[in-house]
Design a protein around this motif. Structure first.
Motif, mmCIF file in Angstrom:
data_model
loop_
_atom_site.group_PDB
_atom_site.id
_atom_site.type_symbol
_atom_site.label_atom_id
_atom_site.label_comp_id
_atom_site.label_asym_id
_atom_site.label_seq_id
_atom_site.Cartn_x
_atom_site.Cartn_y
_atom_site.Cartn_z
ATOM 1 N N MET A 1 11.179 -1.819 -1.510
ATOM 2 C CA MET A 1 11.161 -2.311 -0.153
ATOM 3 C C MET A 1 10.107 -3.387 0.014
ATOM 4 O O MET A 1 10.229 -4.230 0.886
ATOM 5 C CB MET A 1 10.901 -1.166 0.815
ATOM 6 C CG MET A 1 10.956 -1.602 2.252
ATOM 7 S SD MET A 1 10.873 -0.205 3.350
ATOM 8 C CE MET A 1 10.175 -0.966 4.763
ATOM 9 N N GLY A 2 9.116 -3.394 -0.839
ATOM 10 C CA GLY A 2 8.027 -4.353 -0.705
ATOM 11 C C GLY A 2 8.476 -5.792 -0.825
ATOM 12 O O GLY A 2 8.094 -6.638 -0.016
ATOM 13 N N ALA A 3 9.286 -6.094 -1.835
ATOM 14 C CA ALA A 3 9.733 -7.475 -2.041
ATOM 15 C C ALA A 3 10.624 -7.945 -0.890
ATOM 16 O O ALA A 3 10.512 -9.085 -0.446
ATOM 17 C CB ALA A 3 10.476 -7.583 -3.362
ATOM 18 N N ILE A 4 11.480 -7.069 -0.409
ATOM 19 C CA ILE A 4 12.351 -7.444 0.708
ATOM 20 C C ILE A 4 11.526 -7.631 1.979
ATOM 21 O O ILE A 4 11.741 -8.588 2.733
ATOM 22 C CB ILE A 4 13.452 -6.383 0.917
ATOM 23 C CG1 ILE A 4 14.380 -6.349 -0.299
ATOM 24 C CG2 ILE A 4 14.254 -6.650 2.183
ATOM 25 C CD1 ILE A 4 15.395 -5.242 -0.277
ATOM 26 N N SER A 5 10.570 -6.772 2.219
ATOM 27 C CA SER A 5 9.737 -6.874 3.423
ATOM 28 C C SER A 5 8.900 -8.145 3.431
ATOM 29 O O SER A 5 8.740 -8.782 4.470
ATOM 30 C CB SER A 5 8.823 -5.659 3.538
ATOM 31 O OG SER A 5 9.578 -4.501 3.751
ATOM 32 N N VAL A 6 8.371 -8.518 2.290
ATOM 33 C CA VAL A 6 7.576 -9.750 2.211
ATOM 34 C C VAL A 6 8.465 -10.964 2.418
ATOM 35 O O VAL A 6 8.084 -11.920 3.085
ATOM 36 C CB VAL A 6 6.832 -9.822 0.863
ATOM 37 C CG1 VAL A 6 6.253 -11.197 0.626
ATOM 38 C CG2 VAL A 6 5.744 -8.770 0.809
ATOM 39 N N THR A 7 9.673 -10.918 1.877
ATOM 40 C CA THR A 7 10.583 -12.053 1.995
ATOM 41 C C THR A 7 10.984 -12.320 3.443
ATOM 42 O O THR A 7 11.059 -13.477 3.863
ATOM 43 C CB THR A 7 11.852 -11.806 1.145
ATOM 44 O OG1 THR A 7 11.453 -11.571 -0.207
ATOM 45 C CG2 THR A 7 12.788 -12.981 1.199
ATOM 46 N N ILE A 8 11.202 -11.268 4.223
ATOM 47 C CA ILE A 8 11.608 -11.461 5.617
ATOM 48 C C ILE A 8 10.440 -11.344 6.591
ATOM 49 O O ILE A 8 10.637 -11.265 7.794
ATOM 50 C CB ILE A 8 12.757 -10.500 6.001
ATOM 51 C CG1 ILE A 8 12.367 -9.039 5.823
ATOM 52 C CG2 ILE A 8 14.007 -10.819 5.246
ATOM 53 C CD1 ILE A 8 13.448 -8.053 6.231
ATOM 54 N N TYR A 15 -2.413 0.814 8.305
ATOM 55 C CA TYR A 15 -2.029 1.178 6.952
ATOM 56 C C TYR A 15 -1.286 2.507 6.969
ATOM 57 O O TYR A 15 -1.808 3.517 7.434
ATOM 58 C CB TYR A 15 -3.263 1.306 6.060
ATOM 59 C CG TYR A 15 -2.917 1.749 4.670
ATOM 60 C CD1 TYR A 15 -2.341 0.868 3.769
ATOM 61 C CD2 TYR A 15 -3.117 3.057 4.268
ATOM 62 C CE1 TYR A 15 -2.000 1.267 2.500
ATOM 63 C CE2 TYR A 15 -2.775 3.481 3.001
ATOM 64 C CZ TYR A 15 -2.210 2.569 2.123
ATOM 65 O OH TYR A 15 -1.856 2.971 0.865
ATOM 66 N N ILE A 16 -0.052 2.497 6.477
ATOM 67 C CA ILE A 16 0.729 3.718 6.292
ATOM 68 C C ILE A 16 1.537 3.553 5.016
ATOM 69 O O ILE A 16 1.722 2.441 4.520
ATOM 70 C CB ILE A 16 1.680 4.014 7.468
ATOM 71 C CG1 ILE A 16 2.679 2.862 7.645
ATOM 72 C CG2 ILE A 16 0.938 4.287 8.739
ATOM 73 C CD1 ILE A 16 3.805 3.214 8.579
ATOM 74 N N LEU A 17 2.025 4.647 4.484
ATOM 75 C CA LEU A 17 2.890 4.586 3.314
ATOM 76 C C LEU A 17 4.314 4.261 3.754
ATOM 77 O O LEU A 17 4.770 4.725 4.785
ATOM 78 C CB LEU A 17 2.865 5.921 2.568
ATOM 79 C CG LEU A 17 1.511 6.328 2.000
ATOM 80 C CD1 LEU A 17 1.600 7.718 1.395
ATOM 81 C CD2 LEU A 17 1.066 5.335 0.951
ATOM 82 N N SER A 18 4.999 3.449 2.977
ATOM 83 C CA SER A 18 6.363 3.053 3.331
ATOM 84 C C SER A 18 7.348 4.169 3.015
ATOM 85 O O SER A 18 7.380 4.677 1.899
ATOM 86 C CB SER A 18 6.759 1.805 2.554
ATOM 87 O OG SER A 18 5.985 0.722 2.971
ATOM 88 N N SER A 19 8.126 4.549 3.992
ATOM 89 C CA SER A 19 9.208 5.503 3.820
ATOM 90 C C SER A 19 10.125 5.389 5.026
ATOM 91 O O SER A 19 9.836 4.665 5.981
ATOM 92 C CB SER A 19 8.680 6.939 3.692
ATOM 93 O OG SER A 19 8.242 7.414 4.940
ATOM 94 N N VAL A 20 11.216 6.098 4.988
ATOM 95 C CA VAL A 20 12.156 6.087 6.105
ATOM 96 C C VAL A 20 11.499 6.689 7.348
ATOM 97 O O VAL A 20 11.739 6.251 8.469
ATOM 98 C CB VAL A 20 13.434 6.865 5.731
ATOM 99 C CG1 VAL A 20 14.376 6.977 6.907
ATOM 100 C CG2 VAL A 20 14.123 6.212 4.561
ATOM 101 N N PHE A 21 10.625 7.659 7.153
ATOM 102 C CA PHE A 21 9.989 8.342 8.276
ATOM 103 C C PHE A 21 8.878 7.525 8.937
ATOM 104 O O PHE A 21 8.407 7.868 10.016
ATOM 105 C CB PHE A 21 9.440 9.696 7.821
ATOM 106 C CG PHE A 21 10.512 10.594 7.270
ATOM 107 C CD1 PHE A 21 11.507 11.088 8.087
ATOM 108 C CD2 PHE A 21 10.540 10.922 5.930
ATOM 109 C CE1 PHE A 21 12.514 11.900 7.588
ATOM 110 C CE2 PHE A 21 11.526 11.734 5.414
ATOM 111 C CZ PHE A 21 12.524 12.226 6.243
ATOM 112 N N SER A 22 8.444 6.443 8.316
ATOM 113 C CA SER A 22 7.395 5.614 8.896
ATOM 114 C C SER A 22 7.960 4.423 9.673
ATOM 115 O O SER A 22 7.199 3.570 10.117
ATOM 116 C CB SER A 22 6.458 5.111 7.798
ATOM 117 O OG SER A 22 7.154 4.276 6.899
ATOM 118 N N LEU A 23 9.266 4.343 9.857
ATOM 119 C CA LEU A 23 9.873 3.222 10.571
ATOM 120 C C LEU A 23 9.369 3.049 12.012
ATOM 121 O O LEU A 23 9.223 1.919 12.458
ATOM 122 C CB LEU A 23 11.393 3.340 10.554
ATOM 123 C CG LEU A 23 12.057 2.977 9.231
ATOM 124 C CD1 LEU A 23 13.559 3.228 9.318
ATOM 125 C CD2 LEU A 23 11.781 1.555 8.849
#
Length: 61
Positions: A1-8, A15-23
């Motif tokens: 998800m990191g590369a896609i998030s940086v691109t857009i 600061y939180i960990l990336s997951s579906v629950f952190s949306l």
């Protein structure tokens, strides 16, 4: 998800960990940022599904 998030250009204000629950944390920066985060998660799931279907062989018995 990191590369896609940086691109857009998706960003967080804390600061939180990336997951579906952190949306919901992406809502702090606005609705557009949340939509970008959801698109990133959907993209990662689609990429993982596609690569799994390409490289995993299932033997029928």
């Amino acid at each position: 998800m990191g590369a896609i998030s940086v691109t857009i250009d998706t960003h967080l204000t804390s600061y939180i960990l990336s997951s579906v629950f952190s949306l919901p944390a992406y809502l702090a920066s606005g609705t557009q940022n949340f939509i970008q985060a959801v698109l990133g998660v959907v993209g990662v799931f689609a990429l993982a599904f596609t690569l799994t279907m390409m490289f995993v062989n299932v033997d029928d018995k």
